[in-house]
Design an enzyme around this catalytic site. Structure first.
Site, PDB file in Angstrom:
ATOM      1  N   ASP A 122       4.622   3.055  -4.133  1.00 46.34           N
ATOM      2  CA  ASP A 122       3.401   3.754  -4.862  1.00 46.34           C
ATOM      3  C   ASP A 122       3.142   2.375  -5.894  1.00 46.34           C
ATOM      4  O   ASP A 122       4.250   1.962  -6.547  1.00 46.34           O
ATOM      5  CB  ASP A 122       4.159   4.870  -5.540  1.00 46.34           C
ATOM      6  CG  ASP A 122       3.008   5.250  -6.706  1.00 46.34           C
ATOM      7  OD1 ASP A 122       2.288   4.645  -7.018  1.00 46.34           O
ATOM      8  OD2 ASP A 122       3.491   6.485  -7.395  1.00 46.34           O
ATOM      9  N   CYS A 147     -14.766   0.290  -6.662  1.00 47.78           N
ATOM     10  CA  CYS A 147     -16.072   0.011  -6.010  1.00 47.78           C
ATOM     11  C   CYS A 147     -16.842   1.593  -6.454  1.00 47.78           C
ATOM     12  O   CYS A 147     -17.509   2.150  -5.915  1.00 47.78           O
ATOM     13  CB  CYS A 147     -16.081   0.374  -4.602  1.00 47.78           C
ATOM     14  SG  CYS A 147     -14.756   1.151  -3.756  1.00 47.78           S
ATOM     15  N   ASP A 182       0.858  -1.169  -0.013  1.00 40.41           N
ATOM     16  CA  ASP A 182      -0.127   0.060   0.017  1.00 40.41           C
ATOM     17  C   ASP A 182       0.979   1.304   0.099  1.00 40.41           C
ATOM     18  O   ASP A 182       2.208   1.202   0.564  1.00 40.41           O
ATOM     19  CB  ASP A 182      -0.980   0.124   1.411  1.00 40.41           C
ATOM     20  CG  ASP A 182      -2.101   0.835   0.947  1.00 40.41           C
ATOM     21  OD1 ASP A 182      -3.230   0.379   0.250  1.00 40.41           O
ATOM     22  OD2 ASP A 182      -2.263   2.161   1.398  1.00 40.41           O
ATOM     23  N   ASP A 187      -7.037  -3.892  -7.017  1.00 38.17           N
ATOM     24  CA  ASP A 187      -8.244  -3.076  -6.438  1.00 38.17           C
ATOM     25  C   ASP A 187      -7.814  -1.677  -6.434  1.00 38.17           C
ATOM     26  O   ASP A 187      -7.574  -1.267  -5.207  1.00 38.17           O
ATOM     27  CB  ASP A 187      -8.555  -3.715  -5.299  1.00 38.17           C
ATOM     28  CG  ASP A 187      -9.849  -3.178  -4.585  1.00 38.17           C
ATOM     29  OD1 ASP A 187     -10.793  -3.320  -5.406  1.00 38.17           O
ATOM     30  OD2 ASP A 187      -9.698  -3.013  -3.144  1.00 38.17           O
TER      31      ASP A 187
END
Length: 720
Positions: free
Chosen positions: A176, A255, A149, A202
């Site tokens: 990154d 999402c 992350d 994701d």
């Protein structure tokens, strides 16, 4: 829109990799859900939770019970406590239904090398770890998960989530994702580039599919969000595709239901891959899941409501904000060959979920800009050229720099130069040893905590033979995979990783910022060497270590387990005669307590349990964190005792007999147990990152601080 205005049902997933999953499911269905059947709160009938039809083996459930209702009724209070406590011990994950889909479609197996590019807060990562450990009898699967992350704080949340599963095959790194370094591994003495079998991509998104739980989105949403994110999303997906092995599978998900973040990214990626990638047809992989096919035509809208249906219509003044890659491909044949209808769009009103987009890509061959002659020691390697060599729309927009996905304005941040610099350094043929330097300094700033090093224990370290002898470790025990987090002074904790992760760590220390890896298997006894072995077993790593231990194992009955988990230091005489006869000849020190289920008694607990304990002068105690202790008692149908235990801990300790354990050791363990439970949040959401980081960073970890140097909590007079 109507569905989006309704609150989102709570969903929970039973973590599938512990053999305990079936026991928890049994307990949930036959006890807690049964009690909810005829319940009314405020005159409203409570809906009993239902399994998600498309999730395998009934391991995911959804319920319309809101948190407010959960806390209101005394009958539900018990269910609520159960959820909170089981979440803390990692047996249940509170996770949105749609977010469970990408790991399932990744179709990962225990031998796969997996990269999770934007992993925090970690619910998908835990699903992937479970897949690695599908066979619980294999302590070290060949595969591993590298969870990345960009946000240092969120990395600690990720560590906290992953730690609950105690796997030696997970590593958390902080980079990154759009320029995540290419790693090298040692293959039969040669350095080769690491390509992943499975990649989960994701990406950060505008989140318009999350309106049911993130109320802010209603106020803050604008079409600008997607225009600003598109470039970054495309760069991350491209970087993922480069690191995927041929024949490997990558899942891209957001999402958001905005095609600029969804189909536009996939179409651009497919176009610049020139046939190297294709969309997989996964329509039959999750029977029971309702979804809409991906779309092939869309328009682009500016913040002030202006619509454009093709790049040529965009005025020059807008070229920094809107890029050619945001539009659907014009050539109908090309468009048809992409099969964008194979993307899955999950809409909120179909199955009462959030909105979600998923695409599954398969790699057929190297990316076109990687098809250059091999460089490293005659090995086929894919050096990366800047993406500029493959303009996304070569024929269009001549006035504009065609490298749309890389342009500064498309993403609001300029990574191109940095990426090119680091890549050209990586490709320069003068680096004969095949080691690339660290990423450019602006990327590698050590923001956040400075992590302790990971130091593998040398082959001839005198520390190890006494441990090997004391626990009669099997000759097959992979001692070269033991590591510690300190370069000088006494080694306090020993951690363990799988040999594949060791390979990654040893060969990439310069180019990778590792936040955490390995599970704790041994801790030093504070009062030192008066016992035959200076190290005691840690519960966190016991399921990994147990298969290699051949001595100091005591087989216990279910009654013994109850006594050991509800009393602080039970005398030998309280335990069964079989247990006593095994314990009486053992020297003082760390022991393993093993419960094997009896299939002839189906009413008793049907999953094996392994606990760490301590054999004192005349008693035995267990070293199990509080939430794990409560979990086992609950599985045995003893919540009442679990609750009493909570109130009675201090009293029990005051009256405890002399366990022969050094005093510091007891209080240190006590402190560690408390810290363990304090750090886990009810639904491990991002706002706990503060205490998650405190709870899991190595420097500040509970067990380090309550070691001999740090003050140990002293709630009670402890046994001398």
């Amino acid at each position: 829109m109507e569905a989006l205005r309704e609150p989102l049902p709570a969903t929970l997933r039973i973590t599938g990799y512990k053999s305990h999953a079936k026991e928890i499911l049994h307990c949930l269905k036959n006890k807690y859900f049964k009690e909810l059947e005829d319940l009314e709160v405020d005159g409203q009938k409570v809906e009993v939770p239902q399994p998600l039809s498309w999730y395998p083996e009934e391991l995911a459930w959804h319920t319309n019970l809101s948190r407010k209702i959960l806390r209101k009724s005394p009958q539900l209070e018990k269910f609520h406590q159960f959820l909170v406590s089981e979440t803390e011990s990692g047996n249940i994950s509170r996770q949105e239904a749609v977010s469970m889909i990408p790991p399932l479609l990744l179709n990962a197996h225990p031998h796969h090398k997996i990269l999770d590019m934007c992993a925090a807060p970690g619910s998908k990562t835990t699903q992937l770890i479970e897949m690695l450990h599908a066979d619980m009898s294999v302590p070290f699967p060949e595969g591993f998960v590298i969870a990345n992350d960009v946000d240092n704080k969120r990395c600690y949340l990720l560590v906290h989530q992953a730690k609950r599963l105690s796997s030696p095959c997970i590593m958390v790194v902080n980079h990154d994702a759009s320029s995540i370094p290419r790693l090298k591994i040692d293959v039969d003495g040669r350095k080769e580039i690491l390509f992943y079998d499975r990649i989960l991509c994701d990406v950060p998104c505008s989140g318009d599919g999350t309106m049911r739980k993130n109320i802010d989105v209603w106020k803050k949403w604008t079409t600008l969000n997607s225009l600003q994110l598109h470039g970054l999303q495309l760069r991350i997906a491209t970087r993922g595709a480069e690191q995927l092995v041929e024949g490997g599978r990558m899942v891209y998900s957001t999402c958001s239901l905005n095609p600029i973040e969804d189909e536009a990214v996939i179409a651009s990626l497919l176009e610049k891959s020139e046939g190297a990638l294709e969309l997989a047809d996964v329509s039959s992989e999750l029977p029971g899941l309702k979804w809409m096919p991906g779309i092939a035509h869309w328009k682009v809208m500016t913040k002030d409501g202006q619509w454009f249906s093709e790049w040529e219509e965009v005025p020059h003044s807008r070229h920094t904000q809107i890029r050619p890659t945001m539009f659907p491909p014009k050539d109908p044949e090309k468009l048809q060959a992409m099969h964008l209808e194979r993307c899955l769009r999950i809409l909120p009103h179909h199955q009462n979920t959030g909105g979600f987009f998923v695409a599954v890509l398969v790699k057929k061959s190297s990316m076109p800009w990687n098809k250059r002659p091999p460089k490293i020691q005659g090995e086929p390697v894919e050096p990366r050229e800047p993406v500029r060599s493959s303009p996304a729309h070569p024929a269009e927009g001549a006035a504009v720099d065609p490298a749309a996905p890389e342009s500064k304005a498309a993403s609001g941040m300029d990574d191109t130069d940095a990426t090119e610099r680091s890549e050209s350094a990586e490709n320069s043929s003068s680096r004969k040893d095949g080691v690339c330097g660290p990423p450019p300094s602006k990327k590698m700033k050590l923001f956040g905590f400075k992590e302790d090093p990971f130091v593998f224990i040398p082959e001839d370290d005198p520390l190890f033979p006494p441990i090997q002898k004391f626990y009669a470790l099997d000759p097959s025990f992979p001692k070269m995979n033991l590591l510690t987090r300190t370069t000088e002074g006494k080694k306090r904790q020993l951690y363990m990783v799988s040999k594949e992760l060791r390979n990654v760590l040893v060969n990439n220390s310069e180019r990778m910022k590792v936040i955490n890896t390995g599970i704790k298997v041994w801790c030093r006894n504070n009062s030192g060497e008066e016992f035959d072995c200076a190290f005691r077993l840690a519960q966190e790593g016991i399921y990994t270590l147990y298969p290699f231990i051949n001595s100091r194992i005591i087989t216990v009955s279910i009654e013994d387990v109850k006594i050991l988990l509800t009393q602080e230091n039970p005398f030998f005489r309280k335990l069964s005669s079989e247990t006593y006869s095994q314990a009486k000849d053992l020297a003082k020190g760390s022991i393993v307590l093993k419960y094997e289920p009896d299939p002839a008694k189906p009413d008793t607990l049907q999953c094996p349990i392994v606990l760490c304990g301590w054999r004192g002068k005349a008693s035995i105690r267990t070293f199990v964190p509080k939430n794990e202790r409560l979990h086992y008692l609950r599985m045995m149908g003893l919540e009442g005792l679990a609750e009493k235990k909570k109130e009675g801990t201090v009293v029990a300790q005051e009256s405890a007999d002399s366990s022969g354990l050094p005093e510091d050791e007891v209080s240190a363990e006590h402190g560690a147990e408390q810290a363990t439970s304090a750090g886990a949040s009810e639904d491990a959401s991002a706002d706990t990152s503060e205490d998650a980081s405190a709870d899991t960073s190595e420097d500040a970890s509970a067990d380090a601080s309550s070691g001999p140097s740090g003050p140990a909590p002293r709630e009670a007079a402890l046994p001398r």
